[in-house]
Design a protein around this motif. Structure first.
Motif, PDB file in Angstrom:
ATOM      1  N   ASN A   1      35.616  31.258  31.910  1.00 20.05           N
ATOM      2  CA  ASN A   1      36.804  31.879  31.362  1.00 20.05           C
ATOM      3  C   ASN A   1      37.084  33.167  32.106  1.00 20.05           C
ATOM      4  O   ASN A   1      36.361  33.543  33.018  1.00 20.05           O
ATOM      5  CB  ASN A   1      36.644  32.102  29.856  1.00 20.05           C
ATOM      6  CG  ASN A   1      35.408  32.905  29.517  1.00 20.05           C
ATOM      7  OD1 ASN A   1      34.894  33.651  30.351  1.00 20.05           O
ATOM      8  ND2 ASN A   1      34.926  32.774  28.307  1.00 20.05           N
ATOM      9  N   VAL A   2      38.123  33.872  31.710  1.00 17.60           N
ATOM     10  CA  VAL A   2      38.528  35.068  32.439  1.00 17.60           C
ATOM     11  C   VAL A   2      37.458  36.152  32.356  1.00 17.60           C
ATOM     12  O   VAL A   2      37.234  36.878  33.328  1.00 17.60           O
ATOM     13  CB  VAL A   2      39.908  35.564  31.946  1.00 17.60           C
ATOM     14  CG1 VAL A   2      39.852  36.051  30.530  1.00 17.60           C
ATOM     15  CG2 VAL A   2      40.453  36.644  32.850  1.00 17.60           C
ATOM     16  N   SER A   3      36.755  36.261  31.232  1.00 18.04           N
ATOM     17  CA  SER A   3      35.702  37.282  31.111  1.00 18.04           C
ATOM     18  C   SER A   3      34.565  37.001  32.092  1.00 18.04           C
ATOM     19  O   SER A   3      34.123  37.883  32.824  1.00 18.04           O
ATOM     20  CB  SER A   3      35.139  37.304  29.692  1.00 18.04           C
ATOM     21  OG  SER A   3      36.149  37.536  28.766  1.00 18.04           O
TER      22      SER A   3
ATOM     23  N   THR B   1      35.723  37.445  35.702  1.00 17.47           N
ATOM     24  CA  THR B   1      35.861  38.864  36.062  1.00 17.47           C
ATOM     25  C   THR B   1      34.495  39.465  36.360  1.00 17.47           C
ATOM     26  O   THR B   1      34.319  40.168  37.357  1.00 17.47           O
ATOM     27  CB  THR B   1      36.555  39.636  34.927  1.00 17.47           C
ATOM     28  OG1 THR B   1      37.823  39.032  34.667  1.00 17.47           O
ATOM     29  CG2 THR B   1      36.759  41.086  35.293  1.00 17.47           C
TER      30      THR B   1
ATOM     31  N   SER C   1      44.005  37.228  40.162  1.00 22.60           N
ATOM     32  CA  SER C   1      45.362  36.755  39.847  1.00 22.60           C
ATOM     33  C   SER C   1      45.771  35.637  40.802  1.00 22.60           C
ATOM     34  O   SER C   1      46.553  34.761  40.425  1.00 22.60           O
ATOM     35  CB  SER C   1      46.368  37.900  39.891  1.00 22.60           C
ATOM     36  OG  SER C   1      46.504  38.375  41.214  1.00 22.60           O
TER      37      SER C   1
ATOM     38  N   PHE D   1      44.578  34.070  36.892  1.00 21.96           N
ATOM     39  CA  PHE D   1      44.281  34.890  35.718  1.00 21.96           C
ATOM     40  C   PHE D   1      45.281  36.036  35.617  1.00 21.96           C
ATOM     41  O   PHE D   1      45.841  36.486  36.616  1.00 21.96           O
ATOM     42  CB  PHE D   1      42.856  35.445  35.795  1.00 21.96           C
ATOM     43  CG  PHE D   1      41.799  34.373  35.731  1.00 21.96           C
ATOM     44  CD1 PHE D   1      41.597  33.658  34.569  1.00 21.96           C
ATOM     45  CD2 PHE D   1      41.021  34.077  36.834  1.00 21.96           C
ATOM     46  CE1 PHE D   1      40.622  32.680  34.494  1.00 21.96           C
ATOM     47  CE2 PHE D   1      40.056  33.092  36.776  1.00 21.96           C
ATOM     48  CZ  PHE D   1      39.861  32.388  35.604  1.00 21.96           C
ATOM     49  N   ASN D   2      45.473  36.527  34.402  1.00 19.26           N
ATOM     50  CA  ASN D   2      46.425  37.593  34.128  1.00 19.26           C
ATOM     51  C   ASN D   2      45.833  38.940  34.550  1.00 19.26           C
ATOM     52  O   ASN D   2      44.715  39.279  34.171  1.00 19.26           O
ATOM     53  CB  ASN D   2      46.746  37.588  32.635  1.00 19.26           C
ATOM     54  CG  ASN D   2      47.838  38.565  32.268  1.00 19.26           C
ATOM     55  OD1 ASN D   2      48.237  39.388  33.072  1.00 19.26           O
ATOM     56  ND2 ASN D   2      48.314  38.457  31.043  1.00 19.26           N
ATOM     57  N   GLN D   3      46.610  39.736  35.304  1.00 22.82           N
ATOM     58  CA  GLN D   3      46.108  41.020  35.800  1.00 22.82           C
ATOM     59  C   GLN D   3      45.825  42.000  34.660  1.00 22.82           C
ATOM     60  O   GLN D   3      44.872  42.762  34.713  1.00 22.82           O
ATOM     61  CB  GLN D   3      47.101  41.635  36.779  1.00 22.82           C
ATOM     62  CG  GLN D   3      47.090  40.977  38.134  1.00 22.82           C
ATOM     63  CD  GLN D   3      47.909  41.747  39.159  1.00 22.82           C
ATOM     64  OE1 GLN D   3      48.523  42.752  38.839  1.00 22.82           O
ATOM     65  NE2 GLN D   3      47.904  41.270  40.388  1.00 22.82           N
TER      66      GLN D   3
ATOM     67  N   SER E   1      44.818  41.273  31.666  1.00 18.58           N
ATOM     68  CA  SER E   1      43.559  40.870  31.033  1.00 18.58           C
ATOM     69  C   SER E   1      42.366  41.337  31.864  1.00 18.58           C
ATOM     70  O   SER E   1      41.350  41.771  31.321  1.00 18.58           O
ATOM     71  CB  SER E   1      43.494  39.352  30.880  1.00 18.58           C
ATOM     72  OG  SER E   1      44.526  38.894  30.052  1.00 18.58           O
TER      73      SER E   1
ATOM     74  N   SER F   1      41.837  45.083  31.337  1.00 16.39           N
ATOM     75  CA  SER F   1      41.250  45.322  30.020  1.00 16.39           C
ATOM     76  C   SER F   1      39.773  44.942  30.002  1.00 16.39           C
ATOM     77  O   SER F   1      38.933  45.668  29.460  1.00 16.39           O
ATOM     78  CB  SER F   1      42.023  44.524  28.973  1.00 16.39           C
ATOM     79  OG  SER F   1      41.408  44.617  27.725  1.00 16.39           O
ATOM     80  N   LEU F   2      39.444  43.810  30.594  1.00 11.23           N
ATOM     81  CA  LEU F   2      38.049  43.365  30.619  1.00 11.23           C
ATOM     82  C   LEU F   2      37.168  44.299  31.443  1.00 11.23           C
ATOM     83  O   LEU F   2      36.021  44.554  31.075  1.00 11.23           O
ATOM     84  CB  LEU F   2      37.966  41.939  31.154  1.00 11.23           C
ATOM     85  CG  LEU F   2      38.439  40.878  30.167  1.00 11.23           C
ATOM     86  CD1 LEU F   2      38.608  39.545  30.857  1.00 11.23           C
ATOM     87  CD2 LEU F   2      37.470  40.765  29.015  1.00 11.23           C
TER      88      LEU F   2
ATOM     89  N   GLN G   1      36.402  47.166  29.202  1.00 12.56           N
ATOM     90  CA  GLN G   1      35.437  46.795  28.169  1.00 12.56           C
ATOM     91  C   GLN G   1      34.034  46.650  28.754  1.00 12.56           C
ATOM     92  O   GLN G   1      33.049  47.078  28.146  1.00 12.56           O
ATOM     93  CB  GLN G   1      35.853  45.490  27.501  1.00 12.56           C
ATOM     94  CG  GLN G   1      37.070  45.633  26.621  1.00 12.56           C
ATOM     95  CD  GLN G   1      37.487  44.302  26.029  1.00 12.56           C
ATOM     96  OE1 GLN G   1      36.717  43.354  26.005  1.00 12.56           O
ATOM     97  NE2 GLN G   1      38.705  44.232  25.551  1.00 12.56           N
TER      98      GLN G   1
END
Length: 201
Positions: free
Chosen positions: A58-60, A63, A83, A87-89, A91, A94-95, A98
């Motif tokens: 997944n994107v997490s 990343t 991207s 994947f969304n830039q 997101s 934000s990841l 985090q």
């Protein structure tokens, strides 16, 4: 009558034959399912994972893998790379923040990211609320002399408004004025209401 009896006997025999066939099929299916269950390696050979669910791509995860596999890249480079893979830039940004807050990655003074662990672990939500920063406002001293000590128009107007509010008392009750604004039907309704309140009705 004999034709009817033979037809009935053939129908019963056909029904019994079908039930035997179905019982044979059911036993074959049960044995096949049991054989498959014995050969299934998923239940026996699972490695112990530090988290409770099977990780997915997944994107997490992607990343984190991008930071781990490409150390010392800046945010814009990581976002552009991911991207391009769909994947969304937003997101990704934000990841990264985090992961930085969780201690999974580190960022140097130039904004380059480096992974601090070898494997991705799911990001857990923070349970403690961030403390709000208290901004200390320096106290200003009111000047006591010179032009700066004079009151401005704003403060004078505020004082006048306050004085006017204090002076404005409730006007005295004048029943004639009240009755002059009402129609005859309103006066009669008021009269009846007052009679019931007083207890003369």
């Amino acid at each position: 009558m004999s034709d009817l009896a033979t037809a009935l006997q053939k129908a019963i025999e056909n029904k019994l034959n079908k039930e035997k066939q179905m019982n044979g099929i059911q036993t074959e299916l049960k044995s096949t399912i049991n054989d498959w269950a014995k050969d299934d390696p998923r239940d026996d050979a699972r490695p112990a994972l530090p988290h409770a669910f099977k990780p997915t791509n997944n994107v997490s995860r992607e990343t984190f893998n991008a930071v781990r596999d490409n150390p010392r890249l800046q945010h814009k480079d990581i976002a552009r790379m991911l991207s391009n893979r769909g994947f969304n830039q937003a997101s990704i940004g934000s990841l990264l923040t985090q992961m930085l807050n969780c201690g999974m990655v580190a960022r140097d003074d130039n904004g380059r990211y480096t992974a601090l662990q070898q494997e991705y672990t799911p990001i857990k939500a923070s349970t403690k609320a961030k403390a709000k920063k208290k901004i200390a406002v320096p106290a200003t001293k009111k000047p006591t002399a010179g032009i700066a000590a004079l009151e401005t128009q704003d403060t004078v107007a505020k004082k006048l408004v306050i004085v006017r509010k204090q002076e404005a008392a409730a006007p005295a009750f004048d029943p004639e004025q009240l009755l002059s604004t009402l129609s005859f039907s309103q006066v009669m309704a008021l009269y009846k209401r007052i009679k019931t309140m007083v207890g003369e009705a």
